[in-house]
Design a protein around this motif. Sequence first.
Motif, PDB file in Angstrom:
ATOM      1  N   ASN B   6      37.658 -31.053  20.770  1.00 24.06           N
ATOM      2  CA  ASN B   6      38.508 -30.686  19.397  1.00 24.06           C
ATOM      3  C   ASN B   6      39.488 -31.577  18.940  1.00 24.06           C
ATOM      4  N   HIS B   7      39.288 -32.727  19.699  1.00 23.66           N
ATOM      5  CA  HIS B   7      40.303 -34.045  19.302  1.00 23.66           C
ATOM      6  C   HIS B   7      39.510 -35.455  19.012  1.00 23.66           C
ATOM      7  N   TYR B  39      35.581 -27.330  10.810  1.00 21.21           N
ATOM      8  CA  TYR B  39      35.351 -27.753  12.259  1.00 21.21           C
ATOM      9  C   TYR B  39      34.829 -26.547  12.888  1.00 21.21           C
ATOM     10  N   HIS B  40      33.637 -26.823  13.914  1.00 21.33           N
ATOM     11  CA  HIS B  40      33.101 -25.896  14.899  1.00 21.33           C
ATOM     12  C   HIS B  40      33.467 -26.500  16.306  1.00 21.33           C
ATOM     13  N   GLN B  41      34.058 -25.611  16.828  1.00 24.78           N
ATOM     14  CA  GLN B  41      33.952 -26.186  18.571  1.00 24.78           C
ATOM     15  C   GLN B  41      32.964 -25.633  19.171  1.00 24.78           C
ATOM     16  N   SER B  42      31.871 -26.336  18.945  1.00 23.07           N
ATOM     17  CA  SER B  42      30.491 -26.108  19.446  1.00 23.07           C
ATOM     18  C   SER B  42      29.620 -27.160  19.940  1.00 23.07           C
ATOM     19  N   ASP B  58      28.083 -22.187  20.752  1.00 23.25           N
ATOM     20  CA  ASP B  58      29.404 -21.949  20.917  1.00 23.25           C
ATOM     21  C   ASP B  58      30.071 -22.386  22.087  1.00 23.25           C
ATOM     22  N   SER B  59      31.303 -23.072  22.077  1.00 26.16           N
ATOM     23  CA  SER B  59      31.878 -23.731  23.181  1.00 26.16           C
ATOM     24  C   SER B  59      32.560 -22.510  24.166  1.00 26.16           C
ATOM     25  N   PHE B  60      32.813 -21.377  23.544  1.00 27.51           N
ATOM     26  CA  PHE B  60      33.461 -20.565  24.211  1.00 27.51           C
ATOM     27  C   PHE B  60      32.750 -19.161  24.848  1.00 27.51           C
ATOM     28  N   GLU B  61      31.867 -18.633  23.683  1.00 25.35           N
ATOM     29  CA  GLU B  61      30.634 -17.642  24.082  1.00 25.35           C
ATOM     30  C   GLU B  61      29.368 -18.430  24.190  1.00 25.35           C
ATOM     31  N   ASN B  64      26.033 -17.686  22.460  1.00 27.22           N
ATOM     32  CA  ASN B  64      26.074 -17.461  20.942  1.00 27.22           C
ATOM     33  C   ASN B  64      25.733 -18.800  20.373  1.00 27.22           C
ATOM     34  N   TYR B  66      23.691 -20.648  17.260  1.00 27.87           N
ATOM     35  CA  TYR B  66      23.402 -20.448  15.801  1.00 27.87           C
ATOM     36  C   TYR B  66      23.203 -21.721  15.107  1.00 27.87           C
TER      37      TYR B  66
END
Lengths: 408, 408
Positions: B6-7, B39-42, B58-61, B64, B66
Amino acid sequence: MVSPRNHFLFTPLLASTTTGTLEFRCITEPIRHLDRIAYHQSRCMDIDAAQNEIVLRDSFETSNIYRMPYDYLVYSVGSQANDFGISGVRQNALFLKQVRDAMQIRNKIQELFERASKPTSSRDDRDRLLSVVVVGGGPTSIEYTAELYDWLMEDGAKMFPELIDHVTITLLEASDNILSMFGADLAEYTINRFRKRKIRVLTNSRVVRVEKEFVELQDGYQIPYGAVVWATGLMPNTLTNNLGEWQKSKTGRICVTDHLTLHSPSYDNIFCIGDCAETISGALPPTGQVANQQGKYIARKFNHVTAKPWSEFEQHFTEQNKVSFNFVNRGTMAYIGGWKGVTSLPHHLDQDTKTNAFKRRFTRLQGLRAWLFWRSAYFTMLTSTANRILVPMYWFKAWIFGRDFSRF
Amino acid sequence: MVSPRNHFLFTPLLASTTTGTLEFRCITEPIRHLDRIAYHQSRCMDIDAAQNEIVLRDSFETSNIYRMPYDYLVYSVGSQANDFGISGVRQNALFLKQVRDAMQIRNKIQELFERASKPTSSRDDRDRLLSVVVVGGGPTSIEYTAELYDWLMEDGAKMFPELIDHVTITLLEASDNILSMFGADLAEYTINRFRKRKIRVLTNSRVVRVEKEFVELQDGYQIPYGAVVWATGLMPNTLTNNLGEWQKSKTGRICVTDHLTLHSPSYDNIFCIGDCAETISGALPPTGQVANQQGKYIARKFNHVTAKPWSEFEQHFTEQNKVSFNFVNRGTMAYIGGWKGVTSLPHHLDQDTKTNAFKRRFTRLQGLRAWLFWRSAYFTMLTSTANRILVPMYWFKAWIFGRDFSRF
């Protein structure tokens, strides 16, 4: 010096690092930067007072156990977060005691926003993810809540305008008032201010369990959450608990004499200070202020005598030991958000009617004045020149450029 | 923008953060701070060019998955560290590509000193623990070695005077010279300087395996180590490898036209830039400078046409597309320690005899002048005002107060 943590942490400003107002390294001081100190990054496993030895476990090669002799021992291990045995706290809640904790909290809140911003997340998901529950009504949780709110409203709102209305912050306190050591007037001021800022403050709300996605209160009310921050109180750590022979207070703290030496069994060469100790003549609050004064008291003892030759050391030391420790209350303070604070100085809570109005006026501060007091007090307490430069610089940076929103 | 990170990371200064000369956050720029960007953190898992869609996880779940449609796609995924299939590298070596890597390296070196300082560690243990092996002879490993040496000699020596003589730093390079892109004269200057500083530089030294406690070279020589930093080169990352239909170069990079669009299969709306791409008319080095110019080239394309109404967009875009990308070499530079650097500007390596001595003098810098050039060049390239304040402040702090020696 023996500690598994290789830095000194200026805890009063820890809450500011959870949101990036300050960076972690500007409130820590590496132990290795101190001169003339032999430091071991190890964990103390046991104290063999009869042999004048402590047993250490290497922090890196944990099978490496070794013993170290001492002439004098200062036992100052602090305490750990208290979960009151409530189910699910250790598994699901975030604590706020160490730098690692602050890092985790900071990353967690950022994660919640990223997850909520996904096109696949529903309205309900967003409401749950962006619900932050803070448990505890002491200065730590108040300051964390204040910093969180500042951060989200000043920076979060710019970055996530579509999400900001989903945010809820709830502060839970088991007793009937927050900030008990500040007195009812400042507590009321804080509650009013929090409620104006749409922070829910629920007193008389005892948590009975923390499940993966909700917190349950005693009355059965369930609060869905994205993050729970647990800052309710302190309990002795494992080493203190294991020192079975040493006399403990009701709260499990080690009983010490007015000279801060071990009370029973009596060893003149073992001092206990800080959160882990309690004088038998009366308990002092587990604050940094007390620990700081106790540290200085002991340092003075040793400094007065180290100029003498070693043969006379014991005699001088015993003389020096006649002065007992006396705590001087310099007041308490907390940041409550939006450039405002509360400060309760000595005499504020005096019931003495002779304390005149003028004096009272300066013993109880709220709002901007208290916040300025808070900043200047903590600024002067910072230990190194480098941090005295860094801290105001980051305050300035957060004010002008906002807080950093990246996680790694 | 889609990225698991994310950076934005200003990689040229990453080596400085491994030792605490700079802090991590002053060379990163949070993507969320940019305006008007969704922005998508994926993580991008696949590209469905026929459907104009990408597949995200998805980076967290992570369950997920998409899809996201696009009109134009800029593929700029970078590359990963190349282990050349050598056994034990992924398990035992430290890389230097991301902020997390720099954090790990920094913590590792501190750990080594703490472990070596233990009373239980033998002379042999100390020698092994304090041996750092850096593999690779490019600018990254040179700069890391230089920063490490500065740190240890300026700060480490004060904190661990009894250990500093046990420190050995070894730089391994498989080919017969380091810094190949700088030319033989600057390489020689660097090697001489390193040798004066007691950094072992071993060229023609190919690593064949990295075991838990030693590195083995092709000739059988084994070097015991406490830490191995691996910075030998780059290879395509998993996503690039998996794009089976897209034409790749010999090194596995994606082939693009002179307009930086996908070469085969030809899609005018897919651009590939940076380390992951290679123009069919000739490979450019995998440096930030190339990626930066390519990024600007594409930005210009889009910016020139976005002022027009959407109906005319395609037509204008195609016109704009006639200008092909042209790389302008602005030179290369590296920090080599102790306020010295090397800088190779364009024309330095020209064999043209007409290039006169005066011109040559300014196309090849070494020592303090090159270091000043290095600092000012990177300073001007920093992307945000906040970082333009932070970076010189930390340079100043490291110079006056030394570098922070705490790990968490």
